[in-house]
Every structure is written in structure tokens, then in C-alpha cells.
Design an enzyme around this catalytic site. Structure first.
Site, PDB file in Angstrom:
ATOM      1  N   MET A  80     -12.351  -5.824   0.316  1.00 51.38           N
ATOM      2  CA  MET A  80     -13.211  -4.987   1.151  1.00 51.38           C
ATOM      3  C   MET A  80     -12.756  -3.528   1.167  1.00 51.38           C
ATOM      4  O   MET A  80     -11.663  -3.198   0.704  1.00 51.38           O
ATOM      5  CB  MET A  80     -13.238  -5.542   2.574  1.00 51.38           C
ATOM      6  N   HIS A  81     -13.616  -2.667   1.716  1.00 47.72           N
ATOM      7  CA  HIS A  81     -13.306  -1.283   2.083  1.00 47.72           C
ATOM      8  C   HIS A  81     -13.153  -0.309   0.912  1.00 47.72           C
ATOM      9  O   HIS A  81     -13.097   0.897   1.132  1.00 47.72           O
ATOM     10  CB  HIS A  81     -12.016  -1.188   2.918  1.00 47.72           C
ATOM     11  N   ASP A 239     -14.213 -10.520   1.095  1.00 46.47           N
ATOM     12  CA  ASP A 239     -13.349 -11.652   0.750  1.00 46.47           C
ATOM     13  C   ASP A 239     -12.979 -12.509   1.952  1.00 46.47           C
ATOM     14  O   ASP A 239     -12.852 -13.728   1.836  1.00 46.47           O
ATOM     15  CB  ASP A 239     -12.095 -11.182   0.012  1.00 46.47           C
TER      16      ASP A 239
END
Length: 500
Positions: A80-81, A239
């Protein structure tokens, strides 16, 4: 009928093929490098992701012998991110800045000062953290103005793979929740955040629920991967949400622990819940509901660091199994040795990019095995920090399901059970986020009516580790010492971080 789950991890992409009853027919994994150009920076080349993914899909189809026309859907999961920037010709403008990159503290401070904690919580359900996507965008605006002027689209890591497969700019609600640009309660991009940070709305991908169809495999992608043109690709998830689906953590009372590179404590919620102190993340779940989670930046990565950088630094080849076998002979508490697992800074509950890893309590009697066990215990104590906040929010914790590379160790599972004081389970699905992604594609195709039905049908508990009473008591005492160490060292960490 078959379904593919793709999990774009930090160190490798994992691709699995399942049939409609949930049996894994085959899997493959392709690694790619992470680059650390400066201390605290963490980057990858998105083209490395795509090359590994397309090669992995083709290899998996060949290896299993499944006809591509029998593959009915693809689900995506991923780290992520991360920030992926595309120009108007869809070329990648710079290396992707990853989830564990720590360069954006000034931007986080700016966001917090500009909007204030209350508005941030109202708009996004979270606070500004260095790992999130929004401060990365502001960093590029300030430090790479040449790049910023060329931005045409912003994507998250797994969504770059979606774009290469389908030609669509799209994401899902769970992954978008980690950008700090998303209205988590109402499951849509936050106009207030985008306007406040002067980020054009048209840069952002269209957002879908995790089981919705987001696009179809193009002819070009089909030629490169061996997939059939027109195969559906569903929203998928970040995830952690995907991993929770992969372990069946889709009902209240079940908490999942992902013991991977990072560490995550994850609790599913039927209603939107926010920790007023913002110690936990409040995100959309991949099942159409919500979840809270606490994140450690270094979990199993601590053990990998210990083995790769210290134990085997001079060419030794001591295995994980050997070290864990040694550690199992050490009594709980590691002879008074405590490890703080802040090798990449920390997120929950301290949100401190300057926090540093530490062995505390070393004396002349300590040996390698004490240090190894202290690492296992230190990571478990760090995970307990998140569990305690979940309990404070009156979220039930009846069962913990653990996954990830660290979960393969029976010793580490026992340490978790003893430090948490609750039963720790393993489930029959061991493929984690990739399995969750495949489940979502099966739901999207119509095999199951929803994620809950799919999980209750496909996922069963296979092994349980129960807490040992005397160990629980001892670890409760040590945990009180552990949780005081960060407070005692916080100011020193900042001073240490300034040393070049």
C-alpha cells in the site's frame, strides 16, 4: 473454472492459480530489487514489477497446463501507499516511493498544521504519516518540480499492474484508504483533502469496491502474459485487506496478524470506527465494510536483518531453522534482554520515523540465541501495542489468525500466543494476500454472492497454539517494561537520527 491472485509485495510478486473450490493449482514468485538511495528512503522501479508479473503469469500458465480460456478472473493485491507517477504518454516519471519510505516528515507536519487533527480525522479517519501517499505527492511538488509539472496520473503499486493488464486507471476502496486523500467513511475520494492540498482530482484513478470488475485484459497484455483477451480484472485490495480475506478475517471477533516484512494487527468491523487518538488506521475493508489496523514497519524484517546483516555477514550460511532451534531453548524473557524493533522507524502506536532498533539489557551471559529470541519477543510486544488499542476500542478479540513468513515458525506463534494471551490459529489458506485476491476475483465473477460466503466456504482453521499460563504472566510483566522504553528513549532517538 480458475482464478488468479496477484500479490505485488515489497520484495517479490506472488501469483497463484486456484480452482473454484479454493484449491491452489499452482503458484510462482518473482523477485525484484528495492533501492535505498539515501538513509530512510525506499524506492522501486514500477517496470520491474510489471516485468516480474507478466513473466510470472506466463510461467504459471505453462507450468499448470491450464487453458487460458478457463481462467475466468484476476484479483490484485499489493503493497500500500506507494506513489507511482505517470506522464501524459503513460511513462513512469520517477522511481516509486514506497510505503516504508521516511522522507516526508516535513510534508506530514505541513498537512497537520494546514488542516488540523480534527479536520484530518473528519475527512480521512487517519492522521498524516510518512508512509502515506499524500505527503509523498507534496514532497515531489517541493523537491522535484520538474517531475510534478509532468504528472498526468497517480497510481498505487498494484494499480500500475492493473493499468498494464487492462489500460484502465483504477483502484479499490481499501488501497485508496491509505492515501490520506480518501473519505473512508463514505468510500470515495475526499474533495476536501484534494482541494486543500491542491492536488487535481483528475489525477486520481476511478475507485471501485474490491469485488467489482474494473477492466478486461487487453490484447497487448494477453500476448505478453498468455492470458485470454477479455478476462475480467476486479478491484482487489491493499495487501492487508486482501490478506485478511485470505485468512477469513471478515467477521467481528477475529483478529489477523500478518507477520511479514512489516507487522499488522487487523480487526474487521461492520461499522465505521475511528480511534480518536489516531493510533490505529481506519480503512475500508475488501468485504464492503471497514477495518482498523495497527502497523509495525519492521516485523519479520527484523529477523531477516539479524540473519543477513549480522549472523551471515561474513559469508556464513546459518539457516533460520538453526537460529530458531537455538532460541527455543532460551526461557521466555531472553535472560533479561529486550529488543526494540524500530529498524525503519515506527508507525503504530508511536508514529516516529526517527525511532531506532535497540537491544537493551545486554550482559556478558547473553549469547546469540538470547538475541534471536529477544527479536521474536520484541516484534510480538510491538504487535501487542496495536492489540491493546483494539481492546480499548471495545472491539472483541476472540481469536487471532496469523499469516506471513514469520508464521511458519511454531516458536514465534507460541511467543505470540503467550504475549497476546489468546489462542493463535493457522488456516488452510497459506497464500495470504494472493489467495484473498483470487477469492475476490471469484466473487466478482459470480461464484460466490459475497466475500463472507466465499471465506466461510473455503477457509478452515488447521492448527492452534494456546497460551501457556506461566509464560503469559511473565510476559505481562516484561511488556510493562517494554512499553516504557520508547518513552524513555524518544528524545535520544531524534538526536541519534541527526548523526551523519
Amino acid at each position: 473454472m480458475y482464478f488468479i491472485g496477484i500479490d505485488l509485495g515489497t520484495s517479490a510478486v506472488k501469483i497463484i492459480l486456484i480452482e473454484e473450490k479454493g484449491n491452489v493449482i499452482g503458484s510462482t514468485s518473482k523477485e525484484y530489487p528495492v533501492y535505498y538511495p539515501q538513509p530512510g528512503w525506499s524506492e522501486q522501479n514500477p517496470e520491474d514489477w510489471w516485468n516480474a508479473t507478466k513473466d510470472g503469469i506466463r510461467e504459471l500458465i505453462i507450468k499448470t497446463g491450464v487453458k487460458n480460456g478457463d481462467i475466468k478472473g484476476i484479483g490484485l493485491s499489493g503493497q500500500m501507499h506507494g506513489l507511482v507517477l505517470l506522464d501524459e504518454n503513460n511513462n513512469v516519471l520517477m522511481p516509486a516511493i514506497l510505503w516504508n519510505d521516511q522522507r516526508t516528515q516535513e510534508e506530514c507536519d505541513y498537512i497537520t498544521q494546514t488542516l488540523g487533527k480534527e479536520r484530518l480525522t473528519k475527512y480521512t479517519g487517519n492522521k498524516a504519516l510518512t508512509g502515506f501517499t499524500a505527503p509523498k505527492i507534496l514532497w515531489v511538488k517541493k523537491h522535484r518540480t520538474d517531475i510534478y509539472k509532468k504528472i498526468h496520473r497517480i497510481l498505487l503499486p498494484k494499480d500500475y499492474i492493473r493499468f498494464k493488464l487492462t489500460g484502465e486507471y483504477a483502484t479499490d476502496v481499501s488501497d485508496a484508504s491509505g492515501t490520506l486523500l480518501f473519505d473512508v467513511e463514505n468510500r470515495k475520494w475526499s474533495k476536501e483533502m484534494l482541494d486543500a492540498l491542491e492536488i487535481p482530482y483528475n489525477w486520481m484513478p476511478k475507485c471501485y469496491e474490491s469485488t467489482e470488475v474494473t477492466g478486461y485484459v487487453t490484447k497487448e497484455a494477453a500476448d505478453l502474459t498468455g492470458l485470454k483477451e477479455g478476462t475480467i480484472v476486479v478491484g482487489g485490495g491493499g495487501d492487508q485487506a486482501s490478506g485478511a480475506v485470505g485468512t477469513g478475517t471478515v467477521k467481528s471477533g477475529i483478529v489477523s496478524v500478518a507477520l511479514g516484512t512489516s507487522g499488522v494487527v487487523f480487526a474487521s468491523q461492520d461499522k465505521y470506527v475511528v480511534d480518536e487518538e489516531n493510533r490505529l488506521h481506519s480503512f475500508c475493508h475488501a468485504n464492503g465494510k471497514w477495518h482498523v489496523m495497527g502497523v509495525m514497519l519492521s516485523a519479520a524484517a527484523c529477523l531477516k536483518w539479524w540473519i543477513d546483516n549480522i549472523i551471515n555477514f561474513n559469508g556464513s550460511s546459518i539457516t533460520y531453522e538453526k537460529l530458531l532451534e537455538e532460541a527455543e531453548k532460551v526461557t521466555p524473557g531472553s535472560g533479561g534482554l529486550i529488543f526494540l524493533p524500530y529498524l525503519m522507524g515506527e508507525r503504530t502506536p508511536h508514529s516516529d520515523p526517527y525511532a531506532r532498533g535497540s537491544f537493551i539489557g545486554l550482559n556478558m551471559t547473553h549469547k546469540r540465541e538470547h538475541m534471536t529470541r529477544a527479536i521474536l519477543e520484541g516484534v510480538a510486544f510491538g504487535l501487542r501495542d496495536s492489540l491493546e488499542i483494539i481492546k480499548e476500542l471495545n472491539i472483541p478479540v476472540n481469536e487471532v489468525r496469523v499469516s506471513g513468513g514469520g508464521a511458519k515458525s511454531v516458536l514465534w506463534r507460541q511467543v505470540l500466543a503467550d504475549i497476546f494471551g489468546v489462542r493463535v490459529d493457522m488456516v488452510n489458506a497459506t497464500e495470504g494476500p494472493a489467495f484473498g485476491a483470487a477469492i475476490m476475483s471469484a466473487v466478482g465473477y459470480g461464484i460466490f454472492k459475497d466475500v463472507e460466503e466465499a471465506c466461510s466456504t473455503l477457509i478452515k482453521v488447521t492448527d492452534s497454539v494456546y497460551p501457556i499460563g506461566e509464560n503469559v504472566s511473565k510476559y505481562n510483566e516484561i511488556y510493562q517494561i517494554y512499553r516504557g522504553l520508547y518513552k524513555a528513549l524518544k528524545d535520544r532517538f531524534g538526536e541519534i537520527a541527526s548523526i551523519n
